[in-house]
Design a protein around this motif. Structure first.
Motif, mmCIF file in Angstrom:
data_model
loop_
_atom_site.group_PDB
_atom_site.id
_atom_site.type_symbol
_atom_site.label_atom_id
_atom_site.label_comp_id
_atom_site.label_asym_id
_atom_site.label_seq_id
_atom_site.Cartn_x
_atom_site.Cartn_y
_atom_site.Cartn_z
ATOM 1 N N LEU A 399 53.374 -11.027 49.669
ATOM 2 C CA LEU A 399 51.949 -11.057 49.966
ATOM 3 C C LEU A 399 51.309 -12.236 49.253
ATOM 4 O O LEU A 399 51.525 -12.443 48.049
ATOM 5 C CB LEU A 399 51.279 -9.761 49.514
ATOM 6 C CG LEU A 399 49.758 -9.680 49.750
ATOM 7 C CD1 LEU A 399 49.436 -9.664 51.235
ATOM 8 C CD2 LEU A 399 49.177 -8.455 49.054
ATOM 9 N N LEU A 400 50.502 -13.023 49.980
ATOM 10 C CA LEU A 400 49.824 -14.184 49.404
ATOM 11 C C LEU A 400 48.308 -14.021 49.355
ATOM 12 O O LEU A 400 47.651 -14.606 48.498
ATOM 13 C CB LEU A 400 50.167 -15.445 50.195
ATOM 14 C CG LEU A 400 51.626 -15.884 50.199
ATOM 15 C CD1 LEU A 400 51.789 -17.138 51.038
ATOM 16 C CD2 LEU A 400 52.125 -16.122 48.780
ATOM 17 N N ALA A 417 45.035 -4.556 47.991
ATOM 18 C CA ALA A 417 45.759 -5.824 48.059
ATOM 19 C C ALA A 417 45.826 -6.503 46.699
ATOM 20 O O ALA A 417 46.834 -7.141 46.368
ATOM 21 C CB ALA A 417 45.097 -6.742 49.077
ATOM 22 N N ALA A 418 44.771 -6.375 45.893
ATOM 23 C CA ALA A 418 44.773 -6.995 44.566
ATOM 24 C C ALA A 418 45.882 -6.417 43.699
ATOM 25 O O ALA A 418 46.576 -7.148 42.974
ATOM 26 C CB ALA A 418 43.416 -6.791 43.892
ATOM 27 N N GLU A 428 56.208 -5.825 53.478
ATOM 28 C CA GLU A 428 57.014 -4.678 53.904
ATOM 29 C C GLU A 428 56.931 -3.561 52.879
ATOM 30 O O GLU A 428 56.811 -2.377 53.241
ATOM 31 C CB GLU A 428 58.469 -5.101 54.105
ATOM 32 C CG GLU A 428 59.346 -3.965 54.643
ATOM 33 C CD GLU A 428 60.767 -4.410 54.946
ATOM 34 O OE1 GLU A 428 61.482 -3.647 55.612
ATOM 35 O OE2 GLU A 428 61.140 -5.515 54.521
ATOM 36 N N GLN A 429 56.983 -3.888 51.606
ATOM 37 C CA GLN A 429 56.838 -2.865 50.574
ATOM 38 C C GLN A 429 55.462 -2.205 50.655
ATOM 39 O O GLN A 429 55.332 -1.001 50.419
ATOM 40 C CB GLN A 429 57.036 -3.489 49.189
ATOM 41 C CG GLN A 429 58.480 -3.872 48.884
ATOM 42 C CD GLN A 429 58.602 -4.669 47.600
ATOM 43 O OE1 GLN A 429 57.685 -5.393 47.209
ATOM 44 N NE2 GLN A 429 59.738 -4.552 46.930
ATOM 45 N N ALA A 455 51.930 -8.093 59.549
ATOM 46 C CA ALA A 455 52.467 -9.228 58.811
ATOM 47 C C ALA A 455 53.976 -9.110 58.635
ATOM 48 O O ALA A 455 54.703 -10.102 58.717
ATOM 49 C CB ALA A 455 51.784 -9.332 57.447
ATOM 50 N N THR A 456 54.454 -7.890 58.405
ATOM 51 C CA THR A 456 55.900 -7.666 58.287
ATOM 52 C C THR A 456 56.607 -8.071 59.576
ATOM 53 O O THR A 456 57.661 -8.724 59.557
ATOM 54 C CB THR A 456 56.182 -6.188 57.969
ATOM 55 O OG1 THR A 456 55.571 -5.848 56.719
ATOM 56 C CG2 THR A 456 57.675 -5.915 57.886
ATOM 57 N N ALA A 457 56.019 -7.681 60.700
ATOM 58 C CA ALA A 457 56.603 -8.053 61.994
ATOM 59 C C ALA A 457 56.570 -9.565 62.187
ATOM 60 O O ALA A 457 57.525 -10.156 62.733
ATOM 61 C CB ALA A 457 55.845 -7.355 63.120
#
Length: 470
Positions: A399-400, A417-418, A428-429, A455-457
């Motif tokens: 994650l970015l 997200a933070a 994915e996690q 995003a994982t996909a």
């Protein structure tokens, strides 16, 4: 043995947190604490000024966490309206000037340890008319009171007009405050979209919402002049191709680190002009000089670079770390992921981590995923729309960054997200996170997790495409 002396420059969040924490570690017999503040207030919430101006909260007293008297009761020698004009590192002393006594001679105060907490200064470009009456900033409580007095003087007749210059956090929050006071508001900004702390595609959502709220938002407009009337008072904001009438002009152009004293003293500064420190908030190359708050740059845990982020949350943490170090304890400030949240009327705006341009500048390759969802289960009353954008590193899926724009219930979701960014999680996690669910609070799949799934996909497709290309 004489007590050591700690000198603190700056009486707001970082400086007084440092002083208070150091006092918890050592009493007056072991540590003398002298703090200098050039303003009229200490330990106040500058973040609350727009909400005070808008009438949502009381002020200014409600915005003050501790008064000078309360600090002095804790054996901190706090000297108000006293400006530090020079730092002499060789002789371990600072020169001060009493602003309340014009003509008074300067004085020197020695130190064993020094804390620099000089904050940030508002950006004020050298434009014609920028210093005219009727042009206001919102950096401190004095600014807030001056603006309120001016607003009250104008109100009462035909709907007054206000122009806000700048569409960042300060700009949009002040636009909301002025709308709440009944002003016709125009926001002028030179960026492609408001909120340059978001990617342009997410900033466009903010623009559309602001227009829907009745806030005229002028984009890609460079201000060339603050026009004044016959009495020398601001009456319009002029851009390259237009003129926007104004009874009040509010500047919301952001801030820069206030490091004039540090620069003159030869202390190390980063790219944005902020002081550079180690993890204990000790200034690099110095054994007894510390710095914290809006005058420093901090480590970005995602990009690995230092950056300047002016937030009270960070400043208070810096002060706690500094106070522990000065007092003989141990603490560190590991860094930030760049989390921020704001709102304009009922629109909530949040971000954490890197924007696309920041990721590129750091040399990172990434994929993006944008989804639309709701704050609650779609069938539950009061469900409001939100858009979530997520950046993930190519191949690894790390994650970015995340950006969220939506209505009630959207903004604070950025905290999910933070935490994931701080933990170095992959998207994915994240999809397996055990988040709270009930229809009044979230759909079955929380919007942040929906974005993580997409995003994982995207990462998986990118890996397959790259492998196929070989």
């Amino acid at each position: 043995m004489a007590a050591r002396r700690l000198v603190v420059i700056g009486g707001d969040a970082a400086g007084m947190s440092a002083a208070s924490q150091a006092r918890r570690f050592k009493g007056p017999d072991e540590l003398e604490i002298v703090a200098f503040e050039r303003g009229h207030f200490t330990s106040y919430s500058a973040c609350g000024i727009p909400y005070w101006v808008g009438g949502s909260v009381e002020g200014p007293d409600a915005l003050i966490a501790r008064t000078p008297e309360e600090h002095r009761e804790r054996a901190i020698d706090l000297r108000m309206r006293t400006e530090v004009t020079e730092i002499d590192l060789d002789r371990q002393r600072v020169r001060t000037r009493d602003l309340a006594a014009p003509g008074a001679t300067d004085a020197w105060t020695g130190f064993d340890d020094l804390v620099i907490a000089t904050g940030a200064r508002p950006i004020r470009p050298p434009l014609p008319g920028i210093d005219a009456p009727g042009v206001y900033g919102v950096q401190n409580l004095d600014d807030g009171q001056a603006l309120l007095d001016a607003l009250r003087a104008v109100e009462g007749g035909e709907q007054p007009r206000a122009v806000v210059v700048g569409a960042g956090y300060i700009g949009v929050e002040m636009a909301e405050a002025l709308v709440q006071r009944g002003y016709r508001v125009t926001v002028v900004d030179q960026a492609e979209q408001p909120m340059s702390t978001l990617d342009p595609d997410m900033g466009r959502l903010v623009y559309e919402a602001m227009c829907g709220l009745g806030i005229e938002t002028v984009r890609e407009a460079k201000v060339t002049e603050i026009r004044t009337d016959g009495e020398g008072r601001a009456c319009a904001v002029v851009t390259d191709d237009a003129e926007h009438p104004a009874d009040i002009v509010v500047l919301g152009l952001g801030v820069r680190p206030e490091t004039t004293l540090a620069r003159r003293a030869g202390l190390p500064l980063g790219e944005s002009g902020g002081l550079l420190t180690d993890l204990s908030m000790r200034v690099r190359g110095q054994d007894n000089v510390w710095a914290g708050g809006d005058c420093v740059e901090v480590l970005d845990l995602v990009s690995g670079r230092t950056r300047h982020i002016a937030l009270g949350t960070h400043a208070n943490k810096h002060g706690q770390v500094i106070g522990a170090g000065v007092g003989g304890g141990y603490a560190t400030f590991p860094g930030v992921v760049g989390t921020a949240v704001s709102k304009v009327c009922d629109l909530e705006i949040a971000r954490t981590g890197l924007l696309e341009q920041q990721a590129r500048s750091a040399g990172l390759q990434f994929v993006t995923a944008t989804i639309e969802s709701t704050s609650r289960a779609g069938y539950y009353p009061g469900a409001r729309p939100m858009t979530v954008k997520m950046l993930a590193e190519r191949r690894t899926g790390r994650l970015l960054g995340v950006q969220i724009v939506g209505r009630e219930g959207a903004g604070k979701r950025v905290d999910i997200a933070a935490v994931a960014l701080t933990a170095g999680m992959t998207v994915e996690q994240m999809t397996a996170l055990d988040l709270g669910y009930a229809p009044p609070f979230s759909p079955v799949w929380d919007p942040v997790l929906v974005a993580a799934r997409k995003a994982t996909a995207q990462v998986a497709r990118d890996v397959e495409h790259t492998a196929g290309g070989r």
